[in-house]
Motif scaffolding. Structure first.
Motif, short mmCIF file in Angstrom:
data_model
loop_
_atom_site.label_atom_id
_atom_site.label_comp_id
_atom_site.label_asym_id
_atom_site.label_seq_id
_atom_site.Cartn_x
_atom_site.Cartn_y
_atom_site.Cartn_z
N ARG A 8 103.72 39.73 -67.17
CA ARG A 8 105.03 39.12 -67.48
C ARG A 8 105.67 39.90 -68.60
N PHE A 34 97.49 35.89 -77.70
CA PHE A 34 97.94 34.58 -77.20
C PHE A 34 98.92 34.77 -76.04
N ARG A 35 99.93 35.58 -76.25
CA ARG A 35 100.94 35.81 -75.22
C ARG A 35 101.13 37.30 -75.07
N THR A 51 92.40 35.31 -70.79
CA THR A 51 92.48 35.95 -72.10
C THR A 51 92.87 34.92 -73.17
N ARG A 52 93.68 33.93 -72.79
CA ARG A 52 94.01 32.88 -73.76
C ARG A 52 92.80 31.99 -74.02
P1 ATP Z 1 104.96 29.59 -71.18
O1 ATP Z 1 105.91 28.50 -70.81
O2 ATP Z 1 104.24 29.36 -72.47
O3 ATP Z 1 105.54 30.96 -71.05
P2 ATP Z 1 103.81 29.00 -68.70
O4 ATP Z 1 103.87 27.52 -68.80
O5 ATP Z 1 104.83 29.74 -67.94
O6 ATP Z 1 103.74 29.59 -70.15
P3 ATP Z 1 101.90 29.17 -66.67
O7 ATP Z 1 102.81 29.89 -65.77
O8 ATP Z 1 101.66 27.72 -66.42
O9 ATP Z 1 102.39 29.39 -68.17
O10 ATP Z 1 100.56 29.98 -66.76
C1 ATP Z 1 99.30 29.39 -66.70
C2 ATP Z 1 98.42 29.85 -67.84
O11 ATP Z 1 98.40 31.27 -67.90
C3 ATP Z 1 98.89 29.39 -69.19
O12 ATP Z 1 98.41 28.10 -69.50
C4 ATP Z 1 98.28 30.44 -70.11
O13 ATP Z 1 96.93 30.10 -70.41
C5 ATP Z 1 98.29 31.68 -69.26
N1 ATP Z 1 99.44 32.53 -69.60
C6 ATP Z 1 100.70 32.42 -69.15
N2 ATP Z 1 101.46 33.39 -69.66
C7 ATP Z 1 100.66 34.14 -70.45
C8 ATP Z 1 100.85 35.30 -71.26
N3 ATP Z 1 102.03 35.91 -71.33
N4 ATP Z 1 99.80 35.81 -71.93
C9 ATP Z 1 98.58 35.22 -71.86
N5 ATP Z 1 98.33 34.14 -71.12
C10 ATP Z 1 99.35 33.60 -70.42
#
Ligand code: ATP
Length: 462
Positions: A194, A204-205, A325-326
């Protein structure tokens, strides 16, 4: 609260986990390195070092076991990252997978508009420098590239932003090849990408990350029941991993937060040093995805219930979606502890210890000869060789024994075996426990069995 605003850097942080300490330990001990560091680093990308890859593999292994081995009706899949571009039109990602973006005209900082205080947004005032913010614009998070030699619109391809779609497009293949009956699930672990606007806060992200997703296919009308069941199971999973349960909580998505596909959604949040943050999502995705793939592919994706007069329907999907990874960051934060182990002012009065569950620890047992000489090193190596088949092991003969214990504490190794002169005489070794620092003597012949028992009955002390 915004990710930019409540990150804290604490100077009086003795005994506490902070992001700074965790990031620095992760680098020092070879868990996680910045990507392409020698070129100044690449934002949003990280490399997992020798201890990091072991930890990541163990977390993935625990999830995989929980989802597939312990559930007779859940099977695995490893789908390609590159998928037909129509997939992402059907899934709604081309149209809807956007974040609202604002830039500061003065300091050039970039923010997600939903992560800065509303007052700043309304006043168009930068939360960092007070400069003027641009209008909010939508920014698609998918990485777009080209496949083949021609860079034209026909060659556009995306790096998948979630692993889920690979499961949906294979759902019929899996029913046919494995004779699955509803309800059933498909589990997958893999990379997702992403183009995140804000990638600070260590791993974290990030722009490149890994997900552990399980999609559970159910009959419409039973979806709410299964949604509740999966919330229960995912909560119990973290409890089983030994995570601090007072650091976990549920957050239900309000109407404004729900993704375009979701009827209902709950996040499991963890209390990171950054504050409460999403760890995993449990979503009721309805028949949205399979309905859209039916429409865009022209293929009939209905389930035919042979036990029920060939009743046909598009299944509803309950998704459990966790970041691998999170999860690794969560496990590091959860395990991190600093403990005063001697009178203040003494050498080594504090120790840093990662209290990993032994099933997750990168090194399960370290074998340490008290001295290199007099055959102790050879004996220790021999013990290590014996343990290698069953456990991930380490061997360390450098420096004072106390220092070596501290090094293993910091790597999260739950058990150390020390070989001394008495070992040569009576065949016993010292088994030292990371959490309590207790030491007991165990006959070498009983060591492997004792370790097995300690791992099976492990309970975290603090
Ligand atoms: P956010 O709204 O915080 O961007 P999201 O709700 O879109 O995240 P999901 O699409 O539900 O996230 O993704 C499922 C899981 O994947 C999340 O709970 C998180 O653990 C992980 N995740 C999502 N985006 C990322 C990222 N950019 N980096 C690391 N882990 C991620």
């Amino acid at each position: 609260m915004s990710e930019q605003l409540n990150e804290y850097s604490d100077d009086s942080s003795a005994g506490k986990a902070t992001m700074e300490k965790i990031t620095s330990l992760a680098k020092r001990r070879g868990f996680v390195f910045q990507s392409s560091e020698i070129y100044g680093g690449q934002n949003g990308a990280w490399d997992y070092g020798p201890l990091g890859i072991e930890l990541k593999n163990r977390i993935a292994g625990a999830w995989w076991k929980e989802m597939t081995r312990l559930h007779d009706n859940i099977v695995g899949l490893d789908a390609a990252i590159l998928m037909h571009p129509r997939t992402w039109e059907a899934s709604g990602h081309v149209e809807n997978f956007t974040d609202p973006l604002v830039d500061c005209k003065k300091c050039k900082s970039r923010f997600r508009a939903d992560q800065i205080p509303q007052e700043n947004l309304a006043a168009k005032k930068c939360p960092d420098c007070g400069g003027e913010l641009t209008d909010t614009r939508k920014f698609n998070l998918m990485f777009k590239t080209h496949i083949g030699p021609a860079e034209d619109t026909a060659s556009i391809i995306y790096l998948r932003p979630e692993t889920a779609q690979g499961i949906y497009v294979n759902y019929k293949n899996i029913i046919q090849s494995n004779r699955m009956k509803i309800p059933f699930g498909i589990a997958q672990i893999g990379k997702a990408f992403r183009n995140e606007i804000v990638t600070k806060n260590f791993i974290f992200r990030t722009c490149e990350f890994e997900q552990m997703e399980m999609q559970y296919f159910v009959k419409p009308g039973t979806d709410e029941e299964w949604f509740a069941e999966w919330r229960k199971q995912r909560w119990a999973y973290y409890e089983k991993l030994g995570v601090k349960m007072d650091h976990l909580r549920w957050h239900q998505h309000g109407p404004g937060e729900l993704a375009h596909y979701a009827k209902d959604a709950y996040d499991i949040e963890y209390l990171f040093p950054l504050g409460w943050r999403e760890l995993e999502g449990v979503h009721n995705r309805t028949d949205y995805d399979l309905g859209r793939h039916t429409q865009y592919s022209g293929k009939d994706l209905q389930y035919i219930d042979q036990d029920n007069n060939n009743e046909r329907y598009i299944p509803y999907i309950i998704e459990t979606s966790a970041g691998l990874t999170r999860n690794l960051l969560m496990i590091l934060c959860d395990a991190y502890d600093e403990e005063q182990v001697a009178e203040k002012g003494n050498d080594d009065d504090w120790r840093t210890v990662l209290r990993f569950h032994p099933d997750l620890a990168p090194i399960t047992v370290a074998v340490l000869p008290l001295m290199k000489k007099d055959g102790l090193a050879e004996l220790a190596q021999d013990i290590r060789t014996e343990l290698k088949e069953d456990y991930s092991t380490d061997y360390d003969q450098a420096g004072a024994i106390g220092r070596r214990y501290r090094r293993q504490d910091e790597a999260g190794t739950p058990f150390c075996v020390t070989v001394d002169y008495q070992s040569k005489e009576d065949g016993t070794v010292t088994l030292r426990f990371r959490d309590s620092m207790e030491q007991i003597r165990v006959p070498r012949a009983e060591l492997a069995g004792r370790l097995r028992q300690e791992i099976r009955t492990y309970k975290r002390m603090k």
